[in-house]
Design a protein around this motif. Sequence first.
Motif, short mmCIF file in Angstrom:
data_model
loop_
_atom_site.label_atom_id
_atom_site.label_comp_id
_atom_site.label_asym_id
_atom_site.label_seq_id
_atom_site.Cartn_x
_atom_site.Cartn_y
_atom_site.Cartn_z
N GLY A 152 0.83 -1.21 0.00
CA GLY A 152 0.00 0.00 0.00
C GLY A 152 0.86 1.25 0.00
O GLY A 152 2.00 1.24 -0.45
N THR A 153 0.30 2.34 0.53
CA THR A 153 1.00 3.62 0.56
C THR A 153 1.67 3.84 1.90
O THR A 153 1.03 3.74 2.95
N ALA A 154 2.97 4.14 1.85
CA ALA A 154 3.73 4.42 3.07
C ALA A 154 3.86 5.93 3.24
O ALA A 154 4.17 6.64 2.29
N ARG A 155 3.64 6.39 4.44
CA ARG A 155 3.87 7.79 4.78
C ARG A 155 5.18 7.86 5.56
O ARG A 155 5.42 7.05 6.45
N PHE A 156 6.03 8.83 5.21
CA PHE A 156 7.35 8.93 5.82
C PHE A 156 7.41 10.01 6.89
O PHE A 156 6.63 10.96 6.89
N TYR A 157 8.38 9.82 7.78
CA TYR A 157 8.61 10.73 8.91
C TYR A 157 10.11 10.97 9.04
O TYR A 157 10.91 10.07 8.84
N SER A 158 10.46 12.19 9.40
CA SER A 158 11.85 12.51 9.73
C SER A 158 12.01 12.37 11.24
O SER A 158 11.05 12.57 11.99
N ILE A 159 13.21 11.99 11.67
CA ILE A 159 13.47 11.81 13.10
C ILE A 159 14.27 13.01 13.59
O ILE A 159 15.30 13.35 13.03
N ILE A 160 13.76 13.64 14.66
CA ILE A 160 14.42 14.79 15.27
C ILE A 160 15.35 14.27 16.37
O ILE A 160 14.90 13.60 17.30
N THR A 161 16.65 14.57 16.25
CA THR A 161 17.62 14.17 17.27
C THR A 161 18.33 15.41 17.78
O THR A 161 18.22 16.49 17.18
N LYS A 162 19.10 15.25 18.86
CA LYS A 162 19.87 16.39 19.40
C LYS A 162 20.87 16.92 18.39
O LYS A 162 21.18 18.10 18.37
N SER A 163 21.38 16.03 17.53
CA SER A 163 22.40 16.45 16.57
C SER A 163 21.84 16.85 15.22
O SER A 163 22.59 17.23 14.33
N GLY A 164 20.53 16.79 15.05
CA GLY A 164 19.94 17.20 13.78
C GLY A 164 18.76 16.33 13.38
O GLY A 164 18.33 15.45 14.13
N THR A 165 18.26 16.58 12.20
CA THR A 165 17.10 15.84 11.68
C THR A 165 17.56 14.79 10.68
O THR A 165 18.37 15.08 9.80
N ILE A 166 17.03 13.59 10.82
CA ILE A 166 17.32 12.51 9.88
C ILE A 166 16.09 12.40 8.97
O ILE A 166 15.03 11.93 9.39
N GLU A 167 16.24 12.90 7.76
CA GLU A 167 15.11 13.04 6.83
C GLU A 167 14.55 11.69 6.39
O GLU A 167 15.30 10.78 6.03
N ASN A 168 13.22 11.59 6.39
CA ASN A 168 12.50 10.44 5.85
C ASN A 168 13.07 9.10 6.32
O ASN A 168 13.18 8.15 5.55
N ALA A 169 13.41 9.02 7.60
CA ALA A 169 14.06 7.83 8.15
C ALA A 169 13.09 6.78 8.68
O ALA A 169 13.48 5.66 8.94
N ALA A 170 11.83 7.15 8.83
CA ALA A 170 10.82 6.22 9.33
C ALA A 170 9.62 6.24 8.41
O ALA A 170 9.36 7.23 7.72
N TRP A 171 8.89 5.12 8.39
CA TRP A 171 7.67 5.10 7.59
C TRP A 171 6.62 4.22 8.25
O TRP A 171 6.93 3.39 9.10
N SER A 172 5.38 4.43 7.83
CA SER A 172 4.26 3.69 8.37
C SER A 172 3.21 3.50 7.28
O SER A 172 3.01 4.38 6.45
N TYR A 173 2.57 2.35 7.31
CA TYR A 173 1.43 2.08 6.43
C TYR A 173 0.17 2.22 7.25
O TYR A 173 -0.13 1.38 8.09
N GLU A 174 -0.56 3.31 7.05
CA GLU A 174 -1.78 3.56 7.83
C GLU A 174 -2.92 2.66 7.38
O GLU A 174 -3.76 2.27 8.18
N GLU A 175 -2.97 2.35 6.09
CA GLU A 175 -4.01 1.49 5.53
C GLU A 175 -3.35 0.44 4.63
O GLU A 175 -3.50 0.48 3.41
N PRO A 176 -2.61 -0.50 5.22
CA PRO A 176 -1.92 -1.50 4.40
C PRO A 176 -2.92 -2.42 3.69
O PRO A 176 -4.06 -2.58 4.14
N LYS A 177 -2.45 -3.03 2.64
CA LYS A 177 -3.27 -4.01 1.93
C LYS A 177 -3.42 -5.26 2.80
O LYS A 177 -2.70 -5.45 3.78
N ALA A 178 -4.38 -6.10 2.44
CA ALA A 178 -4.76 -7.25 3.26
C ALA A 178 -3.57 -8.13 3.64
O ALA A 178 -3.48 -8.63 4.76
N GLU A 179 -2.64 -8.33 2.72
CA GLU A 179 -1.50 -9.21 2.96
C GLU A 179 -0.56 -8.68 4.06
O GLU A 179 0.21 -9.43 4.64
#
Length: 113
Positions: free
Chosen positions: A65-92
């Motif tokens: 399905g469609t993955a939405r990405f997230y950047s991670i905020i750390t003390k030393s800076g932002t790690i761009e698009n380092a995490a993702w999640s499927y809010e509405e994954p396909k059945a499989e």
Amino acid sequence: MSTIKTATLTGTWTVRAGGAVIGESRAAVELTEEGYEPVIYFPRVDIATALLDPSDHTTLCEARGTARFYSIITKSGTIENAAWSYEEPKAEALQIKGHFAFHTGDLVTVERL
């Protein structure tokens, strides 16, 4: 379409970003898909979501399905698009709904304790 398999993992799993633990879970899920390395998914409730900043980046996977990405905020800076999640994954891939996965490398690690 490739075959997807999911399994709840045993033990405690952690994810670190910029050296800090941002998640720890005893309910992590491993997703395996033919032709790809296995990916560990962490339940949303086990992640410090205050450190994740939603980005505009998305990807579409025919099998998951469609993955939405997230950047991670750390003390030393932002790690761009380092995490993702499927809010509405396909059945499989329904077992990863409400979970986060992470691009691992020098700044982000996922490991079993």
